[in-house]
Design an enzyme around this catalytic site. Structure first.
Site, PDB file in Angstrom:
ATOM      1  NE  ARG A 130      -3.528   0.416   1.717  1.00  0.00           N
ATOM      2  CZ  ARG A 130      -4.321   0.502   3.103  1.00  0.00           C
ATOM      3  NH1 ARG A 130      -4.412  -0.383   3.775  1.00  0.00           N
ATOM      4  NH2 ARG A 130      -4.476   1.816   3.433  1.00  0.00           N
TER       5      ARG A 130
ATOM      6  CG  HIS B 258      -8.269   6.614  10.432  1.00  0.00           C
ATOM      7  ND1 HIS B 258      -9.385   6.468   9.593  1.00  0.00           N
ATOM      8  CD2 HIS B 258      -8.845   6.757  11.523  1.00  0.00           C
ATOM      9  CE1 HIS B 258     -10.751   6.406  10.236  1.00  0.00           C
ATOM     10  NE2 HIS B 258     -10.439   6.761  11.363  1.00  0.00           N
TER      11      HIS B 258
ATOM     12  CB  CYS C 130      12.326  -1.412  17.890  1.00  0.00           C
ATOM     13  SG  CYS C 130      12.656   0.188  18.818  1.00  0.00           S
TER      14      CYS C 130
ATOM     15  CB  THR D 100     -15.387   9.977   3.887  1.00  0.00           C
ATOM     16  OG1 THR D 100     -15.636   9.018   4.953  1.00  0.00           O
ATOM     17  CG2 THR D 100     -16.381  11.118   4.544  1.00  0.00           C
TER      18      THR D 100
ATOM     19  N   PRO E 208     -19.861  10.729  -5.245  1.00  0.00           N
ATOM     20  CG  PRO E 208     -18.452   9.407  -6.272  1.00  0.00           C
ATOM     21  CD  PRO E 208     -18.255   9.969  -5.318  1.00  0.00           C
TER      22      PRO E 208
HETATM   23  C1  BJW Z   1     -15.264   9.253  -4.066  1.00  0.00           C
HETATM   24  C2  BJW Z   1     -14.715   9.127  -5.222  1.00  0.00           C
HETATM   25  C3  BJW Z   1     -14.334  10.379  -5.976  1.00  0.00           C
HETATM   26  C4  BJW Z   1     -15.158   7.132  -4.571  1.00  0.00           C
HETATM   27  N1  BJW Z   1     -14.545  11.543  -5.216  1.00  0.00           N
HETATM   28  N2  BJW Z   1     -15.568  10.311  -3.679  1.00  0.00           N
HETATM   29  C5  BJW Z   1     -19.694   2.808  16.986  1.00  0.00           C
HETATM   30  C6  BJW Z   1     -20.349   2.041  16.093  1.00  0.00           C
HETATM   31  C7  BJW Z   1     -20.166   0.911  15.587  1.00  0.00           C
HETATM   32  C8  BJW Z   1     -18.814   0.422  15.529  1.00  0.00           C
HETATM   33  C9  BJW Z   1     -18.004   1.453  16.101  1.00  0.00           C
HETATM   34  C10 BJW Z   1     -18.365   2.534  16.882  1.00  0.00           C
HETATM   35  N3  BJW Z   1     -17.149   3.097  17.456  1.00  0.00           N
HETATM   36  C11 BJW Z   1     -16.030   2.296  17.071  1.00  0.00           C
HETATM   37  C12 BJW Z   1     -16.507   1.333  16.432  1.00  0.00           C
HETATM   38  C13 BJW Z   1     -15.646   0.475  15.799  1.00  0.00           C
HETATM   39  C14 BJW Z   1     -14.938   0.694  14.453  1.00  0.00           C
HETATM   40  C15 BJW Z   1     -15.886   1.484  13.243  1.00  0.00           C
HETATM   41  O1  BJW Z   1     -16.251   2.392  13.060  1.00  0.00           O
HETATM   42  N4  BJW Z   1     -16.470   0.198  12.677  1.00  0.00           N
HETATM   43  C16 BJW Z   1     -17.570   0.569  11.514  1.00  0.00           C
HETATM   44  C17 BJW Z   1     -16.808   0.170  10.260  1.00  0.00           C
HETATM   45  C18 BJW Z   1     -18.834  -0.324  12.137  1.00  0.00           C
HETATM   46  N5  BJW Z   1     -13.943   1.968  14.496  1.00  0.00           N
HETATM   47  C19 BJW Z   1     -12.919   1.819  15.348  1.00  0.00           C
HETATM   48  O2  BJW Z   1     -12.659   0.772  15.541  1.00  0.00           O
HETATM   49  C20 BJW Z   1     -12.010   2.988  15.592  1.00  0.00           C
HETATM   50  N6  BJW Z   1     -11.481   3.128  16.781  1.00  0.00           N
HETATM   51  C21 BJW Z   1     -12.341   3.230  17.953  1.00  0.00           C
HETATM   52  O3  BJW Z   1     -13.291   3.804  17.757  1.00  0.00           O
HETATM   53  O4  BJW Z   1     -11.647   2.903  19.278  1.00  0.00           O
HETATM   54  C22 BJW Z   1     -12.553   3.105  20.470  1.00  0.00           C
HETATM   55  C23 BJW Z   1     -13.465   1.877  20.250  1.00  0.00           C
HETATM   56  C24 BJW Z   1     -13.041   0.733  19.698  1.00  0.00           C
HETATM   57  C25 BJW Z   1     -14.174  -0.198  19.604  1.00  0.00           C
HETATM   58  C26 BJW Z   1     -15.465  -0.092  20.014  1.00  0.00           C
HETATM   59  C27 BJW Z   1     -15.839   1.177  20.299  1.00  0.00           C
HETATM   60  C28 BJW Z   1     -14.800   2.257  20.545  1.00  0.00           C
HETATM   61  C29 BJW Z   1     -10.629   2.867  14.777  1.00  0.00           C
HETATM   62  C30 BJW Z   1     -11.054   2.993  13.176  1.00  0.00           C
HETATM   63  C31 BJW Z   1      -9.974   2.844  12.384  1.00  0.00           C
HETATM   64  C32 BJW Z   1     -10.305   2.762  10.950  1.00  0.00           C
HETATM   65  N7  BJW Z   1      -9.076   2.242  10.197  1.00  0.00           N
HETATM   66  C33 BJW Z   1      -9.288   2.178   8.768  1.00  0.00           C
HETATM   67  C34 BJW Z   1      -7.855   1.666   8.311  1.00  0.00           C
HETATM   68  C35 BJW Z   1      -6.750   2.384   8.353  1.00  0.00           C
HETATM   69  C36 BJW Z   1      -5.499   1.592   8.056  1.00  0.00           C
HETATM   70  C37 BJW Z   1      -5.332   1.325   6.745  1.00  0.00           C
HETATM   71  O5  BJW Z   1      -5.555   2.000   5.789  1.00  0.00           O
HETATM   72  O6  BJW Z   1      -5.468   0.021   6.232  1.00  0.00           O
HETATM   73  O7  BJW Z   1      -9.209   3.422   8.260  1.00  0.00           O
HETATM   74  S1  BJW Z   1     -10.629   1.371   8.342  1.00  0.00           S
HETATM   75  C38 BJW Z   1     -10.715   2.375   6.802  1.00  0.00           C
HETATM   76  O8  BJW Z   1     -12.031   3.033   6.808  1.00  0.00           O
HETATM   77  C39 BJW Z   1      -9.668   3.434   6.972  1.00  0.00           C
HETATM   78  C40 BJW Z   1     -10.299   4.735   6.284  1.00  0.00           C
HETATM   79  O9  BJW Z   1      -9.683   5.730   6.981  1.00  0.00           O
HETATM   80  C41 BJW Z   1     -11.788   4.388   6.889  1.00  0.00           C
HETATM   81  C42 BJW Z   1     -12.927   5.290   6.546  1.00  0.00           C
HETATM   82  O10 BJW Z   1     -13.061   4.994   5.145  1.00  0.00           O
HETATM   83  P1  BJW Z   1     -13.354   5.944   4.170  1.00  0.00           P
HETATM   84  O11 BJW Z   1     -12.199   7.104   4.017  1.00  0.00           O
HETATM   85  O12 BJW Z   1     -14.695   6.736   4.290  1.00  0.00           O
HETATM   86  O13 BJW Z   1     -13.390   5.099   2.779  1.00  0.00           O
HETATM   87  P2  BJW Z   1     -14.500   4.175   2.326  1.00  0.00           P
HETATM   88  O14 BJW Z   1     -13.884   3.276   1.144  1.00  0.00           O
HETATM   89  O15 BJW Z   1     -15.296   3.631   3.195  1.00  0.00           O
HETATM   90  O16 BJW Z   1     -15.561   5.168   1.315  1.00  0.00           O
HETATM   91  C43 BJW Z   1     -14.981   6.032   0.015  1.00  0.00           C
HETATM   92  C44 BJW Z   1     -16.053   6.760  -0.322  1.00  0.00           C
HETATM   93  O17 BJW Z   1     -15.625   7.489  -1.398  1.00  0.00           O
HETATM   94  C45 BJW Z   1     -17.183   6.168  -0.774  1.00  0.00           C
HETATM   95  O18 BJW Z   1     -18.300   6.600  -0.398  1.00  0.00           O
HETATM   96  C46 BJW Z   1     -17.177   6.431  -2.436  1.00  0.00           C
HETATM   97  O19 BJW Z   1     -18.548   6.570  -2.945  1.00  0.00           O
HETATM   98  C47 BJW Z   1     -16.487   7.739  -2.365  1.00  0.00           C
HETATM   99  N8  BJW Z   1     -15.452   7.931  -3.540  1.00  0.00           N
HETATM  100  N9  BJW Z   1     -14.605   7.684  -5.583  1.00  0.00           N
HETATM  101  C48 BJW Z   1     -15.361  11.400  -4.221  1.00  0.00           C
HETATM  102  N10 BJW Z   1     -13.605  10.311  -7.117  1.00  0.00           N
HETATM  103 ZN    ZN Z   2      11.214  -0.176  20.658  1.00  0.00          ZN
END
Ligand code: BJW
Ligand code: ZN
Length: 259
Positions: free
Chosen positions: A73, A122, A158, A199, A225
């Site tokens: 990546r 993130h 490390c 997002t 979109p």
């Molecule tokens: C275009 C386009 C163009 C296309 N122009 N647009 C409450 C409720 C339920 C669950 C949870 C909650 N609180 C926490 C959770 C758990 C979890 C979570 O949210 N899960 C859900 C999926 C249900 N969250 C966490 O675990 C977070 N930690 C946390 O809250 O800690 C405390 C806690 C833990 C556990 C329970 C409760 C509390 C941490 C989240 C970390 C997310 N990590 C990732 C991976 C990062 C590393 C990596 O890169 O591998 O981050 S997941 C992935 O999703 C990445 C992104 O940053 C993130 C968001 O995705 P994003 O950017 O929105 O991308 P897509 O693909 O989803 O969407 C793309 C969009 O672009 C689409 O809409 C397209 O249409 C659009 N698009 N082309 C404009 N040209």
């Molecule tokens: Zn260390």
């Protein structure tokens, strides 16, 4: 109003805004060739299992699989270039008295487009660190050369404590970096315009920021979109790819009060 994307109310809100929060997601980098997560067919989570790759448990189970995938990546990001959406967002900062750019993206394309003080919720692919003592690990300057999906590579150790070095991103179940999250929440509470760009708005707690802004009376704009859960909540939806919509929005905005 000439623009196909923008109406007068939206442009007035932008021109009069004092504090703008821009929240970006993977869609902003899609047109640079960096894959999103949840788009059908092309999203990473369509092809790879997040439970096997993007959790602390996965790293403990098979560090080589996880490290190799993140190196692939990182290579893709190093070869990518900022697109018109990144450039338009950088340009926007010169048009308003105060703009906070908060990104969920783990790439550095906003910075390479000229944005400063980007708040990374993130983490960053280019900032791995020791999982034990948290010491940052310095990556070699050359991009790795890896096939699609990467190959298993043992994570480095490390130099300080010999602990395993892990990717500098926030995995599921992990807390967000405290300072970044605080800065994002503060900016949401103060914003008079909130732009959510590229997002899916499903990952928490990032997706909750817009609720803070709405509660504080902000005008909200979504650029995407495809439909998202924000559809009924936002004041304005600009449907289309960010690389087209944002330059168009800036043209309609004009030079702005700050020239
Ligand atoms: C275009 C386009 C163009 C296309 N122009 N647009 C409450 C409720 C339920 C669950 C949870 C909650 N609180 C926490 C959770 C758990 C979890 C979570 O949210 N899960 C859900 C999926 C249900 N969250 C966490 O675990 C977070 N930690 C946390 O809250 O800690 C405390 C806690 C833990 C556990 C329970 C409760 C509390 C941490 C989240 C970390 C997310 N990590 C990732 C991976 C990062 C590393 C990596 O890169 O591998 O981050 S997941 C992935 O999703 C990445 C992104 O940053 C993130 C968001 O995705 P994003 O950017 O929105 O991308 P897509 O693909 O989803 O969407 C793309 C969009 O672009 C689409 O809409 C397209 O249409 C659009 N698009 N082309 C404009 N040209
Ligand atoms: Zn260390």
């Amino acid at each position: 109003m000439k623009s196909g994307y923008c109406d007068g109310n939206l442009l007035t809100a932008l021109r009069e805004a004092r504090r703008v929060l821009v929240l970006t997601g993977a869609g902003v980098s899609a047109e640079s060739g960096v894959p999103t997560f949840r788009d059908s067919l092309v999203g990473l989570w369509e092809r790879y299992d997040p439970a096997e790759l993007a959790t602390p448990e996965a790293f403990r189970r098979d560090g080589a699989l996880v490290w190799g995938w993140y190196e692939w990546r990182r290579m893709r990001v190093m070869k990518a270039r900022p697109n018109p959406a990144h450039l338009a967002i950088a340009d926007m900062a010169d048009r308003v008295p105060s703009m906070t750019l908060v990104t969920q993206n783990v790439d550095d394309l906003h910075e390479r487009a000229g944005s400063r003080n980007v708040v990374h919720l993130h983490g960053n692919l280019a900032a791995p660190y020791c999982e034990r003592c948290k010491r940052p690990y310095e990556l070699p300057p050359a991009a790795p050369d890896l096939p699609e999906g990467g190959v298993c590579i043992e994570p480095p150790r490390c130099a300080g404590c010999s602990g395993l070095v892990r990717p500098g991103v926030v995995w599921f179940g992990e807390d967000l970096p405290q300072a970044a999250w605080q800065a994002a929440r503060d900016a949401a509470a103060r914003a008079d315009v909130f732009l959510s760009i590229g997002t899916s708005s499903v990952v928490q707690p990032a997706a909750s920021l817009i609720g803070i802004a709405v509660g504080a009376g902000a005008v909200t704009i979504q650029v995407n979109p495809n439909p998202t859960p924000l559809e009924g909540l936002v004041s304005h939806t600009l449907k289309g790819p960010a690389g087209t919509v944002l330059p168009e929005l800036l043209r309609a905005w004009g030079p702005g009060a700050r020239g």
